[in-house]
Design a protein around this motif. Structure first.
Motif, PDB file in Angstrom:
ATOM      1  N   LEU A 278       0.816  -1.220   0.000  1.00 14.98           N
ATOM      2  CA  LEU A 278       0.000   0.000   0.000  1.00 14.98           C
ATOM      3  C   LEU A 278       0.845   1.263   0.000  1.00 14.98           C
ATOM      4  CD1 LEU A 278      -2.875  -0.978   2.482  1.00 14.98           C
ATOM      5  CD2 LEU A 278      -2.881  -1.008  -0.017  1.00 14.98           C
ATOM      6  N   ASP A 279       2.075   1.151  -0.475  1.00 12.38           N
ATOM      7  CA  ASP A 279       2.907   2.340  -0.578  1.00 12.38           C
ATOM      8  C   ASP A 279       2.477   3.162  -1.791  1.00 12.38           C
ATOM      9  OD1 ASP A 279       3.954  -0.047  -1.955  1.00 12.38           O
ATOM     10  OD2 ASP A 279       5.422   1.354  -2.802  1.00 12.38           O
ATOM     11  N   GLY A 280       2.727   4.446  -1.755  1.00 14.51           N
ATOM     12  CA  GLY A 280       2.492   5.322  -2.904  1.00 14.51           C
ATOM     13  C   GLY A 280       1.037   5.575  -3.225  1.00 14.51           C
ATOM     14  N   ILE A 281       0.138   5.500  -2.247  1.00 15.14           N
ATOM     15  CA  ILE A 281      -1.274   5.784  -2.500  1.00 15.14           C
ATOM     16  C   ILE A 281      -1.427   7.246  -2.950  1.00 15.14           C
ATOM     17  CG2 ILE A 281      -3.563   6.005  -1.431  1.00 15.14           C
ATOM     18  CD1 ILE A 281      -2.671   3.122  -1.877  1.00 15.14           C
ATOM     19  N   THR A 282      -2.142   7.434  -4.052  1.00 20.74           N
ATOM     20  CA  THR A 282      -2.333   8.796  -4.591  1.00 20.74           C
ATOM     21  C   THR A 282      -3.744   9.327  -4.372  1.00 20.74           C
ATOM     22  OG1 THR A 282      -2.946   7.891  -6.763  1.00 20.74           O
ATOM     23  CG2 THR A 282      -0.607   8.423  -6.397  1.00 20.74           C
ATOM     24  N   HIS A 283      -4.710   8.408  -4.218  1.00 21.42           N
ATOM     25  CA  HIS A 283      -6.111   8.806  -4.078  1.00 21.42           C
ATOM     26  C   HIS A 283      -6.777   7.912  -3.023  1.00 21.42           C
ATOM     27  CE1 HIS A 283      -5.018  10.163  -8.130  1.00 21.42           C
ATOM     28  NE2 HIS A 283      -6.038  11.007  -8.081  1.00 21.42           N
ATOM     29  N   LEU A 284      -7.703   8.501  -2.291  1.00 23.07           N
ATOM     30  CA  LEU A 284      -8.500   7.771  -1.307  1.00 23.07           C
ATOM     31  C   LEU A 284      -9.971   8.034  -1.599  1.00 23.07           C
ATOM     32  CD1 LEU A 284      -8.905   6.168   1.355  1.00 23.07           C
ATOM     33  CD2 LEU A 284      -8.684   8.351   2.576  1.00 23.07           C
ATOM     34  N   VAL A 285     -10.719   6.963  -1.852  1.00 22.77           N
ATOM     35  CA  VAL A 285     -12.164   7.063  -2.090  1.00 22.77           C
ATOM     36  C   VAL A 285     -12.859   6.299  -0.973  1.00 22.77           C
ATOM     37  CG1 VAL A 285     -14.065   6.604  -3.678  1.00 22.77           C
ATOM     38  CG2 VAL A 285     -11.799   7.173  -4.583  1.00 22.77           C
ATOM     39  N   VAL A 286     -13.729   6.973  -0.237  1.00 18.84           N
ATOM     40  CA  VAL A 286     -14.430   6.369   0.897  1.00 18.84           C
ATOM     41  C   VAL A 286     -15.930   6.477   0.665  1.00 18.84           C
ATOM     42  CG1 VAL A 286     -14.828   6.422   3.389  1.00 18.84           C
ATOM     43  CG2 VAL A 286     -12.556   6.969   2.478  1.00 18.84           C
TER      44      VAL A 286
ATOM     45  N   ALA B  30      -1.787   6.253 -11.017  1.00 18.22           N
ATOM     46  CA  ALA B  30      -2.538   6.389  -9.764  1.00 18.22           C
ATOM     47  C   ALA B  30      -2.620   5.053  -9.018  1.00 18.22           C
ATOM     48  CB  ALA B  30      -3.940   6.917 -10.048  1.00 18.22           C
ATOM     49  N   ARG B  31      -2.615   5.163  -7.712  1.00 20.12           N
ATOM     50  CA  ARG B  31      -2.842   4.018  -6.826  1.00 20.12           C
ATOM     51  C   ARG B  31      -3.970   4.427  -5.879  1.00 20.12           C
ATOM     52  NH1 ARG B  31       0.746   0.046  -6.474  1.00 20.12           N
ATOM     53  NH2 ARG B  31       0.579  -0.170  -4.205  1.00 20.12           N
ATOM     54  N   VAL B  32      -5.138   3.850  -6.114  1.00 19.46           N
ATOM     55  CA  VAL B  32      -6.354   4.327  -5.452  1.00 19.46           C
ATOM     56  C   VAL B  32      -6.763   3.350  -4.352  1.00 19.46           C
ATOM     57  CG1 VAL B  32      -8.722   5.143  -5.768  1.00 19.46           C
ATOM     58  CG2 VAL B  32      -7.070   5.340  -7.656  1.00 19.46           C
ATOM     59  N   LEU B  33      -6.835   3.855  -3.138  1.00 17.68           N
ATOM     60  CA  LEU B  33      -7.339   3.087  -2.002  1.00 17.68           C
ATOM     61  C   LEU B  33      -8.835   3.364  -1.877  1.00 17.68           C
ATOM     62  CD1 LEU B  33      -6.909   1.344   0.529  1.00 17.68           C
ATOM     63  CD2 LEU B  33      -6.285   3.440   1.770  1.00 17.68           C
ATOM     64  N   VAL B  34      -9.632   2.314  -1.995  1.00 16.52           N
ATOM     65  CA  VAL B  34     -11.092   2.425  -1.918  1.00 16.52           C
ATOM     66  C   VAL B  34     -11.563   1.775  -0.628  1.00 16.52           C
ATOM     67  CG1 VAL B  34     -13.294   1.816  -3.000  1.00 16.52           C
ATOM     68  CG2 VAL B  34     -11.313   2.386  -4.430  1.00 16.52           C
ATOM     69  N   VAL B  35     -12.377   2.497   0.136  1.00 17.82           N
ATOM     70  CA  VAL B  35     -12.865   2.001   1.426  1.00 17.82           C
ATOM     71  C   VAL B  35     -14.377   2.156   1.485  1.00 17.82           C
ATOM     72  CG1 VAL B  35     -12.818   2.325   3.934  1.00 17.82           C
ATOM     73  CG2 VAL B  35     -10.708   2.609   2.590  1.00 17.82           C
ATOM     74  N   THR B  36     -15.061   1.125   1.947  1.00 15.45           N
ATOM     75  CA  THR B  36     -16.481   1.228   2.269  1.00 15.45           C
ATOM     76  C   THR B  36     -16.646   0.833   3.729  1.00 15.45           C
ATOM     77  OG1 THR B  36     -16.875  -1.037   1.509  1.00 15.45           O
ATOM     78  CG2 THR B  36     -17.272   0.728  -0.076  1.00 15.45           C
TER      79      THR B  36
END
Length: 359
Positions: free
Chosen positions: A110-118, A173-179
């Motif tokens: 999970l290094d280099g995350i560029t975007h976070l979508v929650v 981009a490296r997008v972390l998506v969380v619900t």
């Protein structure tokens, strides 16, 4: 010169998290005591048919293992106000989300995350839980954030669709998506059958996913959406002084079944794919009757929705997190050449996307 095609966006991995407090049986006992004898017997029959064995809650276990409705529990004396419920949400939602993110970190870097979508519809706080999560896990202040709020059960589609758009426009981009959803914060003092059956479905859960242009996992293909006319009242959240009151009409499964027998709606709700060629179904586990309606209307095999039914049995309906749990189960299963992810929610709307496994 013809422009280069946009890269594929890949759902590389998904991890999930639930609290440790199983409140399903306690709710059943509480609910049936609120009904007259005739309706209580019908409620018992619906419980047996629901296909749910467990639902988990962030609410603490009381003295001697007491549930939230037992003496000393959150709901023991009077229905708490919305402020009390949001106080718990502000702490518990990021904590549960981070548990899912930590599980994701065990699966993929999970290094280099560029975007976070929650995505979350069961609470509000400002600064938002996206900011709280970003700060707690040490993301750079330059990470771009998006909070998808109050869309309900198909919000996972909106979150993954947004991640897909980001990756296709910014391949690095490296997008972390969380619900994350804490549905059990919104128990209501209902004394009639329909709202108690609606509350029977819901539990708490969180999921985290990584979406990048790096091949691996599921390719997220073209999204799609469709809305049933004259159906806005069938699924509704009302913000009250005592939490969010869910209205889930008993008509919903029938309306979904009816709509899916319409070739035009079915084509819109499945992205126009030939159903005979679909070998993977990730359908939001909104309830057994909804899964049955999809299975019958689309003439699916009895095993087609096995992943969805498994999630429903183990966790209930966790609103936006549920579809992510289904996708997580399918990522660990048989490869999929032509899959459909599909969720239903307020509107009444169907949203989804195609997906396929890496070659």
């Amino acid at each position: 010169m013809t422009p280069a095609p946009a890269p594929a966006a890949w759902l590389n991995a998904v991890a999930t998290a639930t609290p440790s407090h199983d409140i399903h049986d306690a709710f059943i006992g509480w609910a049936r005591r609120r009904l007259p004898d005739r309706e209580a017997k019908l409620f018992d029959r619906m419980v047996e048919r629901a296909g749910i064995g467990h639902r988990w809650s962030v609410l603490p276990i009381g003295v001697d293992g007491g549930s939230p409705v037992a003496p000393g529990g959150f709901y023991a004396d009077a229905m708490p106000g919305t402020a009390a419920r949001m106080t718990i949400y502000a702490d518990a939602a990021p904590t549960l989300a981070i548990a899912a993110i930590e599980g994701l970190g065990d699966r993929v870097a999970l290094d280099g995350i560029t975007h976070l979508v929650v995505a979350s519809c069961t609470g509000f706080v400002a600064p938002g839980i996206d900011q709280i999560i970003a700060a707690r896990i040490g993301l750079s202040p330059r990470v771009e954030r998006l909070l998808v709020g109050f869309m309900g059960c198909y919000a996972a589609v909106a979150a993954l669709r947004s991640a897909r758009h980001i990756v296709r426009s910014q391949p690095e981009a490296r997008v972390l998506v969380v619900t994350v959803e804490l549905s059990t914060l919104h128990l209501q003092p209902a004394t009639t059958l329909e709202p108690l059956l609606a509350m029977l479905q819901f539990g708490d859960g969180a999921a985290a996913a990584l979406v990048t242009a790096d091949e691996g996992g599921f390719a997220i293909e073209t999204p799609f959406a469709a809305t049933l006319p004259d159906s806005a009242a069938l699924i509704r959240w009302d913000i009250t002084d005592a939490g969010f009151a869910m209205h889930l009409s008993g008509e919903v499964p029938g309306r979904i079944a009816q709509a899916l027998t319409d070739p035009d709606f079915a084509a819109a709700a499945t992205g126009g794919r030939a159903l005979s060629q679909v070998d993977g179904w990730a359908v939001h586990a909104g309830g057994r009757s909804i899964l049955d309606a999809v299975e019958r209307s689309l003439s699916l095999s009895p095993q087609a929705l096995a992943a969805s039914r498994g999630v429903l049995a183990a966790h209930g309906n966790m609103s936006s997190a549920t579809l992510m749990f289904v996708l997580a189960a399918m990522l660990d299963g048989t490869p999929v050449a032509n899959g459909i992810a599909l969720a239903f929610g307020p509107g009444l709307a169907a949203e989804g996307f195609g997906f396929r496994s890496a070659a």
